[in-house]
Design an enzyme around this catalytic site. Structure first.
Site, PDB file in Angstrom:
ATOM      1  N   GLU A 177     -15.874   3.082  15.454  1.00 14.46           N
ATOM      2  CA  GLU A 177     -15.593   1.602  15.357  1.00 14.46           C
ATOM      3  C   GLU A 177     -15.130   0.756  16.571  1.00 14.46           C
ATOM      4  O   GLU A 177     -14.194   1.546  16.864  1.00 14.46           O
ATOM      5  CB  GLU A 177     -15.060   1.682  14.233  1.00 14.46           C
ATOM      6  CG  GLU A 177     -15.643   1.463  12.937  1.00 14.46           C
ATOM      7  CD  GLU A 177     -15.111   1.703  11.778  1.00 14.46           C
ATOM      8  OE1 GLU A 177     -13.670   2.682  11.215  1.00 14.46           O
ATOM      9  OE2 GLU A 177     -14.810   0.460  10.871  1.00 14.46           O
ATOM     10  N   CYS A 232     -11.591  -3.457  21.085  1.00 17.03           N
ATOM     11  CA  CYS A 232     -10.353  -2.609  20.796  1.00 17.03           C
ATOM     12  C   CYS A 232     -11.451  -1.647  20.530  1.00 17.03           C
ATOM     13  O   CYS A 232     -12.349  -1.716  20.278  1.00 17.03           O
ATOM     14  CB  CYS A 232     -10.123  -3.191  19.289  1.00 17.03           C
ATOM     15  SG  CYS A 232      -9.163  -2.058  18.623  1.00 17.03           S
ATOM     16  N   CYS A 234      -8.817   9.966  11.871  1.00 17.76           N
ATOM     17  CA  CYS A 234      -6.832  10.488  13.004  1.00 17.76           C
ATOM     18  C   CYS A 234      -6.724  11.134  11.790  1.00 17.76           C
ATOM     19  O   CYS A 234      -6.735  11.192  10.553  1.00 17.76           O
ATOM     20  CB  CYS A 234      -6.533   8.586  13.034  1.00 17.76           C
ATOM     21  SG  CYS A 234      -5.833   8.962  13.893  1.00 17.76           S
ATOM     22  N   CYS A 245      -0.559   8.354   8.794  1.00 17.38           N
ATOM     23  CA  CYS A 245       0.404   7.049   8.995  1.00 17.38           C
ATOM     24  C   CYS A 245       0.162   6.502   7.382  1.00 17.38           C
ATOM     25  O   CYS A 245      -0.894   5.979   7.017  1.00 17.38           O
ATOM     26  CB  CYS A 245       0.165   6.544  10.055  1.00 17.38           C
ATOM     27  SG  CYS A 245       1.171   6.786  10.985  1.00 17.38           S
ATOM     28  N   CYS A 289      -2.208   3.371   7.098  1.00 20.71           N
ATOM     29  CA  CYS A 289      -3.442   2.511   7.560  1.00 20.71           C
ATOM     30  C   CYS A 289      -4.349   3.433   7.021  1.00 20.71           C
ATOM     31  O   CYS A 289      -3.401   4.855   6.318  1.00 20.71           O
ATOM     32  CB  CYS A 289      -2.780   3.699   9.354  1.00 20.71           C
ATOM     33  SG  CYS A 289      -4.539   3.443  10.401  1.00 20.71           S
ATOM     34  N   CYS A 342      -5.959  -4.471  12.621  1.00 15.66           N
ATOM     35  CA  CYS A 342      -5.562  -2.543  12.423  1.00 15.66           C
ATOM     36  C   CYS A 342      -5.246  -2.716  10.960  1.00 15.66           C
ATOM     37  O   CYS A 342      -4.693  -3.230  10.456  1.00 15.66           O
ATOM     38  CB  CYS A 342      -3.929  -3.292  13.291  1.00 15.66           C
ATOM     39  SG  CYS A 342      -3.969  -4.338  14.358  1.00 15.66           S
TER      40      CYS A 342
HETATM   41  N1  SAH Z   1      -2.993   5.412  16.303  1.00 16.01           N
HETATM   42  C1  SAH Z   1      -2.120   4.363  17.199  1.00 16.01           C
HETATM   43  C2  SAH Z   1      -3.117   3.764  18.262  1.00 16.01           C
HETATM   44  C3  SAH Z   1      -3.544   2.923  16.224  1.00 16.01           C
HETATM   45  S1  SAH Z   1      -3.200   0.996  17.085  1.00 16.01           S
HETATM   46  C4  SAH Z   1      -1.223   3.810  17.173  1.00 16.01           C
HETATM   47  O1  SAH Z   1       0.088   4.297  16.041  1.00 16.01           O
HETATM   48  O2  SAH Z   1      -0.494   3.252  17.891  1.00 16.01           O
HETATM   49  C5  SAH Z   1      -3.272   0.753  14.846  1.00 16.01           C
HETATM   50  C6  SAH Z   1      -2.486  -0.080  15.772  1.00 16.01           C
HETATM   51  O3  SAH Z   1      -1.933  -0.225  13.419  1.00 16.01           O
HETATM   52  C7  SAH Z   1      -0.996   0.419  15.375  1.00 16.01           C
HETATM   53  O4  SAH Z   1       0.949  -0.133  15.726  1.00 16.01           O
HETATM   54  C8  SAH Z   1      -0.286   1.098  13.604  1.00 16.01           C
HETATM   55  O5  SAH Z   1       1.112   0.882  13.201  1.00 16.01           O
HETATM   56  C9  SAH Z   1      -0.612  -0.251  12.332  1.00 16.01           C
HETATM   57  N2  SAH Z   1      -1.741  -0.462  11.896  1.00 16.01           N
HETATM   58  C10 SAH Z   1      -1.927   0.341  11.079  1.00 16.01           C
HETATM   59  N3  SAH Z   1      -2.258   0.131   9.586  1.00 16.01           N
HETATM   60  C11 SAH Z   1      -2.506  -1.311   9.886  1.00 16.01           C
HETATM   61  C12 SAH Z   1      -2.293  -1.757   8.519  1.00 16.01           C
HETATM   62  N4  SAH Z   1      -3.136  -1.768   8.132  1.00 16.01           N
HETATM   63  N5  SAH Z   1      -2.100  -3.297   8.770  1.00 16.01           N
HETATM   64  C13 SAH Z   1      -1.337  -3.594   9.826  1.00 16.01           C
HETATM   65  N6  SAH Z   1      -0.958  -2.683  11.335  1.00 16.01           N
HETATM   66  C14 SAH Z   1      -1.286  -1.062  10.702  1.00 16.01           C
END
Ligand code: SAH
Length: 365
Positions: free
Chosen positions: A93, A106, A113, A117, A120, A344
């Site tokens: 994506e 992006c 992944c 987390c 996410c 995100c």
């Molecule tokens: N794996 C890397 C790259 C992903 S960036 C990382 O973790 O940095 C994606 C960003 O979105 C990260 O900062 C993550 O913390 C944030 N994120 C993940 N799930 C989210 C959500 N449901 N709502 C808002 N931000 C989120």
């Protein structure tokens, strides 16, 4: 076909070497590079300035593109999400975010992944596979063509963020190779200074990136100011806890250019990590390490079955003010493309349906 060389994995020199190995003059290599990245062509048939026989020969051994579009979603706010498929059938994506003065693409570094987390949606897919450099480059080519037309010069600058699905620092080789291919002035010419890579905190790679002479900017996802809470929200913290992470950031700081800062991303989860006390703890943590950093607050983008809600705007503002009162530059990230699962943490190969009653979201398998 599986044995075919994926041309988008090759840099300019490697492409020329391949072309020469086929008995063609070197300038054909440069022509081919221009066709792939300046003209952004994704098939040999379209490269009509190359002799037919040469194209036929290339087509036998190589492929100019490997990703295919599965579906495209356009948000009310203009954000576009592309759900593509690799040659082996895995979801990829990419999100195109138009802004007034620039566009941001992006891209994903992995299909799915491996990190878990808790907030996410991508985590729910697990790791399907790390993407190749070519698959990263193709995402950018595809998004630019879709937004502006094949090969059309882009009207604004293009920024890239490695913030799609996956952990870019677990795809380090692909990522760095892709960034070098995309930086080539004879092609896309998107230089590392326009790129931000976000990591959940793979400490050895932070150190490694600091040593790369022409490196992209760095962002780090924090989500919590204490180990106790970060262990739960981002289990990678058990491997590399905050003290180690911030020590690596401190080292990375030595590689910052004048005026450059690095970014901490902080997803804001209602009633979980967004109290005044959390704000003070976060500010103290960053100040204790005296980091030249700014904080990006990201209100949580909800999606079923994630058990979180976004922090209400008034508390986000309060949190921001508390950080700023302690000298930390803070920015609230406006969610883009939430309605199409493009924001995100929402990338999980979802296909929103137009009928809201039909809340069954299909996943690619
Ligand atoms: N794996 C890397 C790259 C992903 S960036 C990382 O973790 O940095 C994606 C960003 O979105 C990260 O900062 C993550 O913390 C944030 N994120 C993940 N799930 C989210 C959500 N449901 N709502 C808002 N931000 C989120």
């Amino acid at each position: 076909m599986n044995q075919a060389v994926h041309l988008t994995n090759l840099n300019g020199a490697e492409l020329s070497a391949l072309v020469e190995s086929l008995g063609e003059p070197a300038y054909r290599g440069r022509q081919l590079f221009g066709a792939l990245y300046r003209r952004r062509l994704r098939s040999f048939e379209e490269m009509t300035d190359l002799p037919k026989s040469f194209r036929a020969e290339l087509a036998e051994r190589a492929t100019a593109s490997t990703l295919t579009l599965e579906s495209r979603y356009i948000s009310e706010d203009g954000t576009r999400r592309y759900l593509m498929k690799t040659h082996d059938g895995l979801p990829v994506e990419t999100v195109f975010i138009p802004e007034e003065r620039r566009d941001t693409i992006c891209f994903s570094s992995q299909s799915g992944c491996p990190l878990q987390c808790d907030f996410c949606l991508t985590a729910k897919l697990g790791l399907l596979r790390t993407l190749t450099a070519g698959e990263i480059v193709e995402q950018v080519v595809f998004a630019l063509n879709d937004a502006y037309g094949v090969g059309i010069k882009t009207p604004r600058g293009t920024n890239l963020v490695a913030m799609g699905a996956g952990e870019p620092f677990l795809a380090f080789e692909s990522l760095m190779r892709a960034l070098r291919i995309m930086a080539d002035p004879a092609g896309l010419y998107i230089v590392p200074n326009r790129v931000t890579v976000s990591t959940a905190g793979v400490v050895p790679r932070i150190r490694e990136l600091a040593a790369v002479p022409d490196r992209p900017h760095l962002a780090i996802s924090l989500a919590a100011p204490t180990d106790e809470q970060r262990d739960v929200l981002m289990p990678i913290n058990k491997k590399w806890p905050l003290a180690e992470l911030l020590a690596a950031c401190k080292e990375f700081e030595l590689s910052l250019k004048p005026g450059e800062r690095f970014t901490f991303e902080y997803v804001m989860l209602d009633g979980v990590n967004d109290s005044d006390e959390h704000a003070r703890a976060l500010a103290n943590l960053l100040n204790r390490h005296q980091l030249r950093a700014k904080v990006n607050l990201i209100p949580h983008n909800p999606a079923d079955p994630l058990p979180y809600r976004p922090t209400p705007p008034a508390q986000v503002e309060r949190f921001k003010n508390l950080l700023e009162a302690k000298g930390i530059q803070t920015h609230v990230r406006r969610p883009r493309g939430r309605d199409i699962y493009a924001a995100c943490g929402q990338l999980a190969a979802r296909r929103p349906v137009t009928n809201p009653q039909e809340q069954i979201l299909h996943q690619l398998s």
